[in-house]
Motif scaffolding. Structure first.
Motif, mmCIF file in Angstrom:
data_model
loop_
_atom_site.group_PDB
_atom_site.id
_atom_site.type_symbol
_atom_site.label_atom_id
_atom_site.label_comp_id
_atom_site.label_asym_id
_atom_site.label_seq_id
_atom_site.Cartn_x
_atom_site.Cartn_y
_atom_site.Cartn_z
ATOM 1 N N ARG A 1 0.823 -1.204 0.000
ATOM 2 C CA ARG A 1 0.000 0.000 0.000
ATOM 3 C C ARG A 1 0.862 1.260 0.000
ATOM 4 N NH1 ARG A 1 -4.244 -1.878 4.774
ATOM 5 N NH2 ARG A 1 -4.753 -3.922 3.867
ATOM 6 N N LEU A 2 2.147 1.101 0.329
ATOM 7 C CA LEU A 2 3.062 2.241 0.309
ATOM 8 C C LEU A 2 3.742 2.413 -1.046
ATOM 9 C CD1 LEU A 2 4.788 1.707 3.783
ATOM 10 C CD2 LEU A 2 2.923 3.264 3.226
ATOM 11 N N VAL A 3 3.449 1.509 -1.976
ATOM 12 C CA VAL A 3 4.068 1.545 -3.298
ATOM 13 C C VAL A 3 3.171 2.320 -4.254
ATOM 14 C CG1 VAL A 3 4.894 0.137 -5.227
ATOM 15 C CG2 VAL A 3 5.211 -0.660 -2.871
ATOM 16 N N GLU A 4 3.782 3.131 -5.104
ATOM 17 C CA GLU A 4 3.003 3.884 -6.083
ATOM 18 C C GLU A 4 2.232 2.922 -6.981
ATOM 19 O OE1 GLU A 4 2.560 7.065 -6.225
ATOM 20 O OE2 GLU A 4 3.910 7.435 -4.530
ATOM 21 N N PRO A 5 0.963 3.224 -7.278
ATOM 22 C CA PRO A 5 0.132 2.316 -8.085
ATOM 23 C C PRO A 5 0.767 1.929 -9.414
ATOM 24 C CG PRO A 5 -1.221 4.027 -7.100
ATOM 25 C CD PRO A 5 0.209 4.401 -6.810
ATOM 26 N N ASP A 6 1.457 2.862 -10.064
ATOM 27 C CA ASP A 6 2.076 2.541 -11.355
ATOM 28 C C ASP A 6 3.099 1.421 -11.233
ATOM 29 O OD1 ASP A 6 0.535 4.460 -12.527
ATOM 30 O OD2 ASP A 6 2.133 5.947 -12.711
ATOM 31 N N SER A 7 3.786 1.370 -10.093
ATOM 32 C CA SER A 7 4.805 0.335 -9.894
ATOM 33 C C SER A 7 4.181 -1.034 -9.683
ATOM 34 C CB SER A 7 5.690 0.687 -8.697
ATOM 35 O OG SER A 7 6.404 1.884 -8.928
ATOM 36 N N LEU A 8 2.905 -1.072 -9.296
ATOM 37 C CA LEU A 8 2.222 -2.337 -9.047
ATOM 38 C C LEU A 8 1.427 -2.819 -10.250
ATOM 39 C CD1 LEU A 8 0.902 -1.709 -5.424
ATOM 40 C CD2 LEU A 8 2.721 -3.273 -6.098
ATOM 41 N N HIS A 9 1.454 -2.050 -11.318
ATOM 42 C CA HIS A 9 0.668 -2.443 -12.494
ATOM 43 C C HIS A 9 1.145 -3.792 -13.029
ATOM 44 C CE1 HIS A 9 -1.843 -1.939 -16.026
ATOM 45 N NE2 HIS A 9 -0.791 -2.219 -16.792
ATOM 46 N N GLY A 10 0.219 -4.723 -13.152
ATOM 47 C CA GLY A 10 0.537 -6.054 -13.665
ATOM 48 C C GLY A 10 1.219 -6.970 -12.680
ATOM 49 N N ALA A 11 1.314 -6.562 -11.419
ATOM 50 C CA ALA A 11 2.009 -7.391 -10.423
ATOM 51 C C ALA A 11 1.236 -8.668 -10.121
ATOM 52 C CB ALA A 11 2.218 -6.593 -9.141
ATOM 53 N N VAL A 12 1.953 -9.779 -10.022
ATOM 54 C CA VAL A 12 1.343 -11.048 -9.634
ATOM 55 C C VAL A 12 1.871 -11.541 -8.289
ATOM 56 C CG1 VAL A 12 0.891 -11.759 -12.007
ATOM 57 C CG2 VAL A 12 3.079 -12.354 -10.942
ATOM 58 N N ARG A 13 3.027 -11.013 -7.858
ATOM 59 C CA ARG A 13 3.574 -11.403 -6.569
ATOM 60 C C ARG A 13 4.574 -10.362 -6.106
ATOM 61 N NH1 ARG A 13 6.968 -16.919 -5.129
ATOM 62 N NH2 ARG A 13 8.561 -15.871 -6.388
ATOM 63 N N VAL A 14 4.592 -10.117 -4.794
ATOM 64 C CA VAL A 14 5.565 -9.201 -4.197
ATOM 65 C C VAL A 14 6.264 -9.927 -3.064
ATOM 66 C CG1 VAL A 14 5.924 -7.028 -2.971
ATOM 67 C CG2 VAL A 14 4.237 -7.147 -4.811
ATOM 68 N N ARG A 15 7.586 -9.856 -3.051
ATOM 69 C CA ARG A 15 8.369 -10.559 -2.035
ATOM 70 C C ARG A 15 9.405 -9.601 -1.449
ATOM 71 N NH1 ARG A 15 7.305 -15.534 -0.209
ATOM 72 N NH2 ARG A 15 9.157 -16.690 -0.868
ATOM 73 N N PRO A 16 9.791 -9.791 -0.198
ATOM 74 C CA PRO A 16 10.885 -8.975 0.362
ATOM 75 C C PRO A 16 12.206 -9.393 -0.265
ATOM 76 C CG PRO A 16 10.196 -10.655 1.936
ATOM 77 C CD PRO A 16 9.239 -10.730 0.786
ATOM 78 N N LEU A 17 12.918 -8.430 -0.809
ATOM 79 C CA LEU A 17 14.157 -8.736 -1.530
ATOM 80 C C LEU A 17 15.397 -8.450 -0.707
ATOM 81 C CD1 LEU A 17 15.519 -9.440 -4.307
ATOM 82 C CD2 LEU A 17 15.560 -6.953 -4.713
ATOM 83 N N ALA A 18 15.384 -7.346 0.055
ATOM 84 C CA ALA A 18 16.573 -6.942 0.801
ATOM 85 C C ALA A 18 16.162 -6.035 1.950
ATOM 86 C CB ALA A 18 17.558 -6.210 -0.122
#
Length: 242
Positions: free
Chosen positions: A162-179
């Motif tokens: 929810r803290l990510v800009e909507p444009d960056s989430l366009h088409g997202a299918v999964r989000v994972r902690p990277l670092a």
């Protein structure tokens, strides 16, 4: 979102390089005689020198003895690997070129050039900066911290989107902690085609795990007051690692 974050710094190149070195479990050494892979064989001195424990019959020992003193004769390579399964798990690479010196049953590596490749680009790290840089206080705990976040708290990862800009989430299918480092948390956004990374900076640096817990709590509190998570990301709760 306004001025939600007041701390926007990221690790300096020298600090990042030292942290990669501290967390790496293996290294590849290229020298006269070929390339060798070593696992669990190196330690790091306070000034960043790499101490390599090699078998007595290793070709590196002969190469170190015979190499012209002070001339680069070997390259050490360390990979920065994401502890959580994601696409393209190699987050960066660190190369040190220099020479080995026999040192009380070990080989001490003296670098003459240090190169760090990370998502923001490739940079040459100054030798003095490298020697003086501090390892990120979360570097050696990062793997455990991120795997716990991904495996035990997928709902929290979802909320952080929810803290990510909507444009960056366009088409997202999964989000994972990277670092994660003392300055912030990075999320890997995987799409049907390709992926991208988004950094969520902390409001102040975290110098230990307890401070990290507080910084994460602040982010989650901010996320709770943000817009609802995109419906497409609800799949994470049931899809697992895929």
């Amino acid at each position: 979102m306004g001025d939600r974050h007041t701390w926007t710094a990221a690790p300096a190149a020298a600090e990042h390089a030292r942290s990669v070195l501290a967390a790496a479990w293996s290294c590849a050494v290229t020298a006269e005689g070929g390339r060798e892979e070593f696992v669990g064989a190196h330690t790091v001195a306070a000034d960043g020198r790499v101490l390599l424990h090699v078998p007595e019959d290793s070709a590196l020992i002969a190469a170190a003895i015979c190499a012209p003193r002070g001339e680069p004769s070997a390259i050490l390579e360390f990979a920065d690997v994401a502890p959580v399964p994601v696409r393209n798990r190699i987050r960066g690479r660190l190369w040190l070129s220099g020479w080995f010196v026999p040192d009380d049953g070990k080989l001490a590596f003296r670098p003459s050039r240090i190169v760090l490749r990370r998502p923001s680009g490739t940079v040459v790290v100054g030798l003095d900066d490298f020697a003086c840089a501090q390892v990120d206080p979360l570097a050696t705990a990062e793997a455990q911290l991120l795997t716990h976040l991904a495996d035990a708290h997928p709902d929290a990862v979802e909320r952080l989107t929810r803290l990510v800009e909507p444009d960056s989430l366009h088409g997202a299918v999964r989000v994972r902690p990277l670092a994660v480092d003392r300055h912030g948390l990075t999320l890997r956004i995987e799409r049907a085609r390709g992926n991208g990374d988004v950094r969520l900076p902390f409001h102040a640096p975290a110098d230990d795990v307890s401070q990290l817990t507080e910084r994460m709590h602040v982010l989650l509190t901010q996320a709770s007051s943000a817009a609802a998570c995109p419906r497409a990301l609800q799949r994470q709760r049931t899809d697992g690692d895929g």
